[in-house]
Design a protein around this motif. Structure first.
Motif, mmCIF file in Angstrom:
data_model
loop_
_atom_site.group_PDB
_atom_site.id
_atom_site.type_symbol
_atom_site.label_atom_id
_atom_site.label_comp_id
_atom_site.label_asym_id
_atom_site.label_seq_id
_atom_site.Cartn_x
_atom_site.Cartn_y
_atom_site.Cartn_z
ATOM 1 N N ALA A 264 6.500 9.879 -5.247
ATOM 2 C CA ALA A 264 7.749 9.343 -4.797
ATOM 3 C C ALA A 264 8.317 8.119 -5.434
ATOM 4 C CB ALA A 264 8.153 8.976 -3.073
ATOM 5 N N TYR A 265 7.273 7.290 -5.299
ATOM 6 C CA TYR A 265 7.384 5.868 -6.126
ATOM 7 C C TYR A 265 7.801 6.084 -7.463
ATOM 8 C CZ TYR A 265 5.758 1.779 -8.636
ATOM 9 O OH TYR A 265 5.620 0.623 -9.586
ATOM 10 N N TYR A 266 7.006 6.895 -8.358
ATOM 11 C CA TYR A 266 7.268 6.998 -9.789
ATOM 12 C C TYR A 266 8.682 7.807 -10.012
ATOM 13 C CZ TYR A 266 2.755 5.039 -10.965
ATOM 14 O OH TYR A 266 1.769 4.388 -10.987
ATOM 15 N N SER B 119 7.414 13.403 3.169
ATOM 16 C CA SER B 119 6.222 14.096 3.210
ATOM 17 C C SER B 119 5.951 15.369 2.335
ATOM 18 C CB SER B 119 6.004 14.495 4.577
ATOM 19 O OG SER B 119 6.901 15.507 5.167
ATOM 20 N N GLU B 120 6.937 15.900 1.775
ATOM 21 C CA GLU B 120 6.985 17.021 0.955
ATOM 22 C C GLU B 120 7.083 16.499 -0.619
ATOM 23 O OE1 GLU B 120 10.438 19.085 2.373
ATOM 24 O OE2 GLU B 120 9.786 19.633 4.202
ATOM 25 N N VAL B 121 7.098 15.403 -0.785
ATOM 26 C CA VAL B 121 7.001 15.055 -2.254
ATOM 27 C C VAL B 121 5.714 14.936 -2.799
ATOM 28 C CG1 VAL B 121 7.765 13.142 -3.919
ATOM 29 C CG2 VAL B 121 9.046 13.799 -1.933
ATOM 30 N N TYR B 122 5.242 15.887 -3.613
ATOM 31 C CA TYR B 122 3.877 16.032 -4.157
ATOM 32 C C TYR B 122 3.770 15.652 -5.625
ATOM 33 C CZ TYR B 122 3.165 18.369 0.243
ATOM 34 O OH TYR B 122 3.320 18.662 1.625
ATOM 35 N N ALA B 123 4.996 15.659 -6.523
ATOM 36 C CA ALA B 123 4.987 15.495 -7.656
ATOM 37 C C ALA B 123 6.239 14.704 -8.135
ATOM 38 C CB ALA B 123 5.173 17.015 -8.435
ATOM 39 N N ASP C 56 0.893 -1.275 0.001
ATOM 40 C CA ASP C 56 0.115 -0.125 0.190
ATOM 41 C C ASP C 56 1.040 1.321 -0.033
ATOM 42 O OD1 ASP C 56 -2.267 -1.422 -0.120
ATOM 43 O OD2 ASP C 56 -2.742 -1.150 2.057
ATOM 44 N N TRP C 57 2.136 1.275 0.368
ATOM 45 C CA TRP C 57 3.076 2.379 0.440
ATOM 46 C C TRP C 57 3.018 2.977 -0.807
ATOM 47 C CZ3 TRP C 57 7.175 4.282 -1.909
ATOM 48 C CH2 TRP C 57 7.990 5.161 -1.329
ATOM 49 N N PHE C 58 3.088 2.285 -1.825
ATOM 50 C CA PHE C 58 3.452 2.765 -3.212
ATOM 51 C C PHE C 58 2.273 3.688 -3.711
ATOM 52 C CE2 PHE C 58 6.058 -0.867 -2.650
ATOM 53 C CZ PHE C 58 7.400 -0.350 -3.049
ATOM 54 N N GLU C 59 1.018 2.838 -3.173
ATOM 55 C CA GLU C 59 0.051 3.753 -3.535
ATOM 56 C C GLU C 59 -0.438 5.162 -2.790
ATOM 57 O OE1 GLU C 59 -2.057 2.853 -5.965
ATOM 58 O OE2 GLU C 59 -1.262 0.997 -6.153
ATOM 59 N N HIS C 60 0.190 5.042 -1.325
ATOM 60 C CA HIS C 60 0.104 6.451 -0.791
ATOM 61 C C HIS C 60 1.092 7.383 -1.070
ATOM 62 C CE1 HIS C 60 -2.168 3.382 2.530
ATOM 63 N NE2 HIS C 60 -2.953 4.014 1.531
ATOM 64 N N HIS C 61 2.241 7.201 -1.678
ATOM 65 C CA HIS C 61 3.325 7.871 -1.994
ATOM 66 C C HIS C 61 3.933 7.633 -3.401
ATOM 67 C CE1 HIS C 61 3.764 6.943 2.364
ATOM 68 N NE2 HIS C 61 4.367 8.161 2.266
ATOM 69 N N ALA C 62 2.576 7.889 -4.188
ATOM 70 C CA ALA C 62 2.735 7.684 -5.674
ATOM 71 C C ALA C 62 3.769 8.411 -6.377
ATOM 72 C CB ALA C 62 1.423 7.850 -6.365
#
Length: 210
Positions: free
Chosen positions: A24-26, A185-189, A16-22
């Motif tokens: 950062a993941y991408y 927490s600051e990664v929005y894009a 689920d981490w990858f969905e909640h921090h999309a």
């Protein structure tokens, strides 16, 4: 407790981490893509739920946590249960190996790299993605390490330590890229890819087997 135990117990939380921090993941995924070979037979060490192997076309993966492998199998990967320090493959079996955020969870990072070298063909590529211990995010993880189910048992590495391990186990010709500046927490894009290392938290290195 084995370092793989939290991934066996909290597999849904991990995936689920990858969905909640999309974002950062991408960002991480694109950084890995920049250095991963396009062709050849590949292996993913620490394949997990195949969040990296699947979109990057790596067809074979190994992981000690059976629950994680069930996700990977459903996403189309051929899975093998095993550990990075003792790979169940013949010498010179692969053109490249991918290992993302695995080095900090193995029992012996040097043994992992030595095994990677053994199963790679001459001039094969090892691509490792990891959180730089000296980065802002790395220091944040260290500060709260005891409170995190996954990172409680982790051993974080600096860029210099990873580089030394690669040289010591027979790798050279290293290329580095990086992404994720600042706190998670600051990664929005999706963040742009940067060359080198030392400015961002997630670092990817590609090294050649000789």
């Amino acid at each position: 407790m084995p370092r793989s135990a939290p991934f066996q117990q909290h597999h849904r939380r991990y995936d689920d981490w990858f969905e909640h921090h999309a974002a950062a993941y991408y960002s991480e995924l694109l950084a890995v893509r920049a250095l991963l070979p396009w062709h050849g037979r590949g292996l993913s060490i620490g394949v997990g739920t195949r969040r990296f192997a699947a979109p990057l076309g790596v067809r074979l993966g190994i992981d000690p946590a059976r629950a994680m492998l069930s996700y990977a199998a459903r996403r189309g990967v051929i899975v093998v249960q095993g550990v990075a320090e003792t790979l169940p493959f013949a010498d010179a079996s692969f053109d490249y190996i991918l290992s993302v955020t695995t080095i900090c969870f193995v029992e012996d990072a040097r043994a992992m790299m030595a095994e990677a070298h053994r199963v790679l063909k001459r001039d094969g590529k090892l691509v490792i993605g990891f959180i730089d211990r000296g980065s802002t995010l790395g220091r944040e993880y260290l500060e709260h390490q005891n409170k995190n189910a996954f990172y409680r048992e982790a051993s974080f590495f600096s860029v210099d330590e990873v580089e030394q391990l690669l040289f010591a186990t027979g790798f050279n010709k290293m290329l580095w890229v990086q992404t994720l500046v600042g706190c998670l927490s600051e990664v929005y894009a999706i963040e742009p890819l940067r060359e080198g290392h030392g400015e961002a938290a997630f670092v990817v290195v590609r090294a050649s087997c000789f």
